[in-house]
Scaffold this motif. Structure first.
Motif, PDB file in Angstrom:
ATOM      1  N   LEU A 135       0.820  -1.214   0.000  1.00 26.00           N
ATOM      2  CA  LEU A 135       0.000   0.000   0.000  1.00 26.00           C
ATOM      3  C   LEU A 135       0.853   1.262   0.000  1.00 26.00           C
ATOM      4  CD1 LEU A 135      -2.742  -1.075   2.563  1.00 26.00           C
ATOM      5  CD2 LEU A 135      -2.964  -0.944   0.084  1.00 26.00           C
ATOM      6  N   SER A 136       1.945   1.229   0.760  1.00 26.69           N
ATOM      7  CA  SER A 136       2.831   2.389   0.801  1.00 26.69           C
ATOM      8  C   SER A 136       3.396   2.699  -0.576  1.00 26.69           C
ATOM      9  CB  SER A 136       3.964   2.138   1.797  1.00 26.69           C
ATOM     10  OG  SER A 136       4.873   3.219   1.801  1.00 26.69           O
ATOM     11  N   LYS A 137       3.794   1.668  -1.282  1.00 26.59           N
ATOM     12  CA  LYS A 137       4.357   1.839  -2.619  1.00 26.59           C
ATOM     13  C   LYS A 137       3.294   2.214  -3.643  1.00 26.59           C
ATOM     14  CE  LYS A 137       7.046  -0.630  -6.151  1.00 26.59           C
ATOM     15  NZ  LYS A 137       7.726  -1.919  -6.495  1.00 26.59           N
ATOM     16  N   GLU A 138       2.161   1.517  -3.596  1.00 24.25           N
ATOM     17  CA  GLU A 138       1.094   1.718  -4.586  1.00 24.25           C
ATOM     18  C   GLU A 138       0.486   3.120  -4.506  1.00 24.25           C
ATOM     19  OE1 GLU A 138      -1.708   0.648  -7.590  1.00 24.25           O
ATOM     20  OE2 GLU A 138       0.076  -0.422  -6.896  1.00 24.25           O
ATOM     21  N   TYR A 139       0.340   3.643  -3.266  1.00 24.83           N
ATOM     22  CA  TYR A 139      -0.372   4.908  -3.073  1.00 24.83           C
ATOM     23  C   TYR A 139       0.508   6.026  -2.509  1.00 24.83           C
ATOM     24  CZ  TYR A 139      -4.499   2.014  -3.818  1.00 24.83           C
ATOM     25  OH  TYR A 139      -5.433   1.154  -4.346  1.00 24.83           O
ATOM     26  N   ASN A 140       1.791   5.748  -2.352  1.00 26.13           N
ATOM     27  CA  ASN A 140       2.729   6.750  -1.840  1.00 26.13           C
ATOM     28  C   ASN A 140       2.301   7.263  -0.457  1.00 26.13           C
ATOM     29  OD1 ASN A 140       5.047   8.353  -1.906  1.00 26.13           O
ATOM     30  ND2 ASN A 140       3.954  10.083  -2.820  1.00 26.13           N
ATOM     31  N   ILE A 141       2.053   6.310   0.460  1.00 29.46           N
ATOM     32  CA  ILE A 141       1.625   6.618   1.820  1.00 29.46           C
ATOM     33  C   ILE A 141       2.770   6.345   2.783  1.00 29.46           C
ATOM     34  CG2 ILE A 141      -0.059   6.117   3.622  1.00 29.46           C
ATOM     35  CD1 ILE A 141      -1.291   7.321   1.120  1.00 29.46           C
ATOM     36  N   ASP A 142       2.990   7.260   3.713  1.00 30.79           N
ATOM     37  CA  ASP A 142       4.048   7.109   4.711  1.00 30.79           C
ATOM     38  C   ASP A 142       3.818   5.841   5.537  1.00 30.79           C
ATOM     39  OD1 ASP A 142       5.967   7.324   6.695  1.00 30.79           O
ATOM     40  OD2 ASP A 142       5.459   9.388   7.232  1.00 30.79           O
ATOM     41  N   LYS A 143       4.812   4.985   5.610  1.00 31.42           N
ATOM     42  CA  LYS A 143       4.677   3.727   6.359  1.00 31.42           C
ATOM     43  C   LYS A 143       4.417   3.957   7.842  1.00 31.42           C
ATOM     44  CE  LYS A 143       7.479   0.714   3.381  1.00 31.42           C
ATOM     45  NZ  LYS A 143       8.660  -0.165   3.336  1.00 31.42           N
ATOM     46  N   LYS A 144       4.767   5.134   8.355  1.00 32.00           N
ATOM     47  CA  LYS A 144       4.578   5.413   9.776  1.00 32.00           C
ATOM     48  C   LYS A 144       3.096   5.475  10.147  1.00 32.00           C
ATOM     49  CE  LYS A 144       8.925   7.952  10.299  1.00 32.00           C
ATOM     50  NZ  LYS A 144       9.539   9.281  10.620  1.00 32.00           N
ATOM     51  N   LYS A 145       2.235   5.654   9.171  1.00 32.01           N
ATOM     52  CA  LYS A 145       0.796   5.722   9.448  1.00 32.01           C
ATOM     53  C   LYS A 145       0.192   4.341   9.691  1.00 32.01           C
ATOM     54  CE  LYS A 145      -1.785   8.565   7.084  1.00 32.01           C
ATOM     55  NZ  LYS A 145      -2.457   9.337   6.012  1.00 32.01           N
ATOM     56  N   PHE A 146       0.878   3.305   9.270  1.00 36.41           N
ATOM     57  CA  PHE A 146       0.326   1.954   9.345  1.00 36.41           C
ATOM     58  C   PHE A 146       0.626   1.295  10.689  1.00 36.41           C
ATOM     59  CE2 PHE A 146       0.824   2.725   4.814  1.00 36.41           C
ATOM     60  CZ  PHE A 146      -0.375   2.253   4.299  1.00 36.41           C
ATOM     61  N   ILE A 147      -0.363   0.603  11.213  1.00 37.24           N
ATOM     62  CA  ILE A 147      -0.213  -0.171  12.440  1.00 37.24           C
ATOM     63  C   ILE A 147      -0.584  -1.619  12.116  1.00 37.24           C
ATOM     64  CG2 ILE A 147      -0.852  -0.417  14.859  1.00 37.24           C
ATOM     65  CD1 ILE A 147       0.420   2.274  14.208  1.00 37.24           C
ATOM     66  N   ARG A 148       0.347  -2.516  12.363  1.00 37.85           N
ATOM     67  CA  ARG A 148       0.106  -3.933  12.067  1.00 37.85           C
ATOM     68  C   ARG A 148      -0.602  -4.591  13.248  1.00 37.85           C
ATOM     69  NH1 ARG A 148       3.002  -8.833  12.634  1.00 37.85           N
ATOM     70  NH2 ARG A 148       2.683 -10.280  10.898  1.00 37.85           N
ATOM     71  N   VAL A 149      -1.831  -5.012  13.012  1.00 37.10           N
ATOM     72  CA  VAL A 149      -2.667  -5.628  14.044  1.00 37.10           C
ATOM     73  C   VAL A 149      -3.202  -6.945  13.491  1.00 37.10           C
ATOM     74  CG1 VAL A 149      -4.714  -5.366  15.502  1.00 37.10           C
ATOM     75  CG2 VAL A 149      -3.334  -3.352  14.910  1.00 37.10           C
ATOM     76  N   PRO A 150      -3.101  -8.038  14.234  1.00 36.04           N
ATOM     77  CA  PRO A 150      -3.609  -9.318  13.702  1.00 36.04           C
ATOM     78  C   PRO A 150      -5.105  -9.272  13.472  1.00 36.04           C
ATOM     79  CG  PRO A 150      -3.056  -9.508  16.037  1.00 36.04           C
ATOM     80  CD  PRO A 150      -2.520  -8.187  15.580  1.00 36.04           C
ATOM     81  N   LEU A 151      -5.567 -10.125  12.548  1.00 39.00           N
ATOM     82  CA  LEU A 151      -6.998 -10.284  12.346  1.00 39.00           C
ATOM     83  C   LEU A 151      -7.654 -10.713  13.646  1.00 39.00           C
ATOM     84  CD1 LEU A 151      -7.088 -12.230   8.954  1.00 39.00           C
ATOM     85  CD2 LEU A 151      -7.634  -9.829   9.309  1.00 39.00           C
ATOM     86  N   THR A 152      -8.904 -10.373  13.795  1.00 40.16           N
ATOM     87  CA  THR A 152      -9.634 -10.779  14.992  1.00 40.16           C
ATOM     88  C   THR A 152     -10.820 -11.647  14.586  1.00 40.16           C
ATOM     89  OG1 THR A 152     -10.890  -8.717  14.887  1.00 40.16           O
ATOM     90  CG2 THR A 152      -8.952  -8.764  16.316  1.00 40.16           C
ATOM     91  N   ILE A 153     -11.151 -12.605  15.421  1.00 38.44           N
ATOM     92  CA  ILE A 153     -12.242 -13.533  15.120  1.00 38.44           C
ATOM     93  C   ILE A 153     -13.199 -13.595  16.309  1.00 38.44           C
ATOM     94  CG2 ILE A 153     -10.776 -14.911  13.607  1.00 38.44           C
ATOM     95  CD1 ILE A 153     -10.623 -17.001  15.866  1.00 38.44           C
ATOM     96  N   ASN A 154     -14.279 -14.314  16.144  1.00 38.23           N
ATOM     97  CA  ASN A 154     -15.241 -14.520  17.212  1.00 38.23           C
ATOM     98  C   ASN A 154     -14.764 -15.668  18.096  1.00 38.23           C
ATOM     99  OD1 ASN A 154     -17.452 -15.136  18.849  1.00 38.23           O
ATOM    100  ND2 ASN A 154     -18.928 -14.593  17.263  1.00 38.23           N
ATOM    101  N   GLU A 155     -14.007 -15.339  19.118  1.00 34.37           N
ATOM    102  CA  GLU A 155     -13.417 -16.373  19.971  1.00 34.37           C
ATOM    103  C   GLU A 155     -14.450 -17.075  20.848  1.00 34.37           C
ATOM    104  OE1 GLU A 155      -8.872 -14.613  20.454  1.00 34.37           O
ATOM    105  OE2 GLU A 155     -10.285 -14.409  22.123  1.00 34.37           O
ATOM    106  N   GLU A 156     -15.631 -16.491  20.981  1.00 32.06           N
ATOM    107  CA  GLU A 156     -16.669 -17.118  21.799  1.00 32.06           C
ATOM    108  C   GLU A 156     -17.273 -18.336  21.106  1.00 32.06           C
ATOM    109  OE1 GLU A 156     -19.549 -14.160  22.720  1.00 32.06           O
ATOM    110  OE2 GLU A 156     -18.094 -12.825  23.690  1.00 32.06           O
ATOM    111  N   ASN A 157     -17.238 -18.345  19.785  1.00 28.36           N
ATOM    112  CA  ASN A 157     -17.862 -19.433  19.030  1.00 28.36           C
ATOM    113  C   ASN A 157     -16.880 -20.311  18.274  1.00 28.36           C
ATOM    114  OD1 ASN A 157     -20.547 -18.770  19.754  1.00 28.36           O
ATOM    115  ND2 ASN A 157     -20.568 -17.142  18.226  1.00 28.36           N
ATOM    116  N   VAL A 158     -15.637 -19.854  18.119  1.00 27.01           N
ATOM    117  CA  VAL A 158     -14.593 -20.655  17.481  1.00 27.01           C
ATOM    118  C   VAL A 158     -13.544 -20.956  18.534  1.00 27.01           C
ATOM    119  CG1 VAL A 158     -12.858 -20.764  15.663  1.00 27.01           C
ATOM    120  CG2 VAL A 158     -15.026 -19.603  15.237  1.00 27.01           C
TER     121      VAL A 158
END
Length: 356
Positions: A135-158
């Motif tokens: 995304l940084s390369k494709e849209y010329n966006i500063d990498k400092k704006k990005f925060i890497r967060v894992p996907l989240t799921i419904n842990e109550e049912n899975v």
């Protein structure tokens, strides 16, 4: 602090559900959402109410499919916007599903909306380093704006659960929406090879989507008896099959999107402690190691997939060990608790600091 949550997709899907609950626990919370069944019904409802809901807020949290909502909100405020980007609509529509081309009018409009949403947001949440780089390369966006967060799921049912096996044979599970990204026809072709070799292996395919009919036609053409199809089902029902099958399948297609994403079903598989078998992509190899906490194939050739499934079936001790390591990897890297901790450290605490 006061926060307004909004999203264009259904507010009840796992990712939006997680953010809503987390924000309610952490801030003075309000939301502008719609329970409509389609984007055509949800979007107008949100837009007509959003300017009034925005008053008195300290920051705004825009979740899944909120690209244009970021642009809209920025027209009325300079206050911080947190954007859970999740995936590229431009890449999905132009490169994966090929609904229209990048050079078409719709392609150019989609690109513009995506670029502007990334430019207007203050914090951008994605789940892989590969996607950040893309995304940084494709849209010329500063990498400092990005925060890497894992996907989240419904842990109550899975969750891990002791259940009766799905089949007396070694069982392989596909769950998904049959989009090209998943490479479901590769799975069918691999099943054909497995049947021709008289392997005691059963495949279960759960879900619906664009390539379902194509897959069913191939099963009929090849006269395959080692595959069962089931439609969409509740997470409670799905949790049984996640636990009842021996391994779960990921994606088997090439392309930039395939190389940059981690799928929800990947997290589900790790959550229940079952080995996940998928194409070795940059995004997956960031965090997981072949034959330790995951299984990889190196290409999307059906014979490669068939051979890998046979190899895994014939090594039950490895299957058990990889499943156990997958569950530990979930707890260490992928859990909702891990996501909460990252959001707190990288976004919420810094936002509060600016208010003091």
């Amino acid at each position: 602090m006061n926060v307004l949550f909004t999203c264009a997709d259904k507010p009840t899907i796992s990712r939006n559900r997680f953010h809503r609950q987390n924000l309610k626990e952490r801030f003075t919370y309000s939301e502008c959402i719609s329970e409509g069944q389609t984007y055509a019904s949800r979007i107008p409802s949100i837009l007509t109410r959003l300017p009034f809901k925005m008053m008195g807020q300290d920051f705004y949290f825009v979740s899944y499919m909120g690209h244009f909502l970021v642009i809209f909100i920025r027209m009325f405020t300079k206050k911080p916007i947190v954007f859970d980007f999740y995936l590229s609509i431009f890449d999905m529509m132009c490169n994966d599903r090929k609904v229209y081309t990048p050079e078409s009018f719709l392609g150019k409009i989609t690109y513009w909306i995506e670029k502007k949403s990334l430019e207007k947001a203050d914090y951008i949440i994605v789940d892989t380093t590969k996607l950040i780089n893309t995304l940084s390369k494709e849209y010329n966006i500063d990498k400092k704006k990005f925060i890497r967060v894992p996907l989240t799921i419904n842990e109550e049912n899975v969750m891990p659960k002791e259940v009766e096996p799905y089949s007396k044979n070694f069982s392989v599970l596909y769950v998904g929406s049959y989009i090209p990204l998943h490479g479901t026809t590769v799975i069918i072709e691999a099943a054909k090879i497995l049947q021709e070799r008289n392997e005691d292996i059963s495949l279960l395919m759960i879900g619906k989507g664009p390539d379902l009919q194509k897959c069913q036609n191939l099963v009929k053409e090849y006269n395959l008896t080692n595959i069962e199809f089931k439609g969409f089902m509740s997470l409670e029902e799905l949790n049984y099959y996640y636990n009842a099958c021996d391994i779960n399948l990921g994606l088997f297609n090439n392309g930039e999107r395939a190389n940059a994403v981690v799928l929800n079903k990947t997290n589900d598989s790790f959550r229940v402690g079952k080995p996940h078998l998928t194409l070795a992509t940059e995004a997956m190899q960031e965090a997981f190691t072949d034959d330790e906490d995951i299984f990889y194939v190196q290409d999307i050739n059906p014979e490669t997939l068939a051979n890998r499934i046979i190899e895994i079936k014939n090594n039950p001790e490895l299957v058990t060990r990889v499943g156990q390591n997958a569950l530990k990897a979930y707890e260490d890297k992928l859990s909702n608790a891990k996501a909460k901790a990252i959001l707190e450290e990288k976004i919420f605490s810094p936002l509060e600091a600016t208010q003091n």
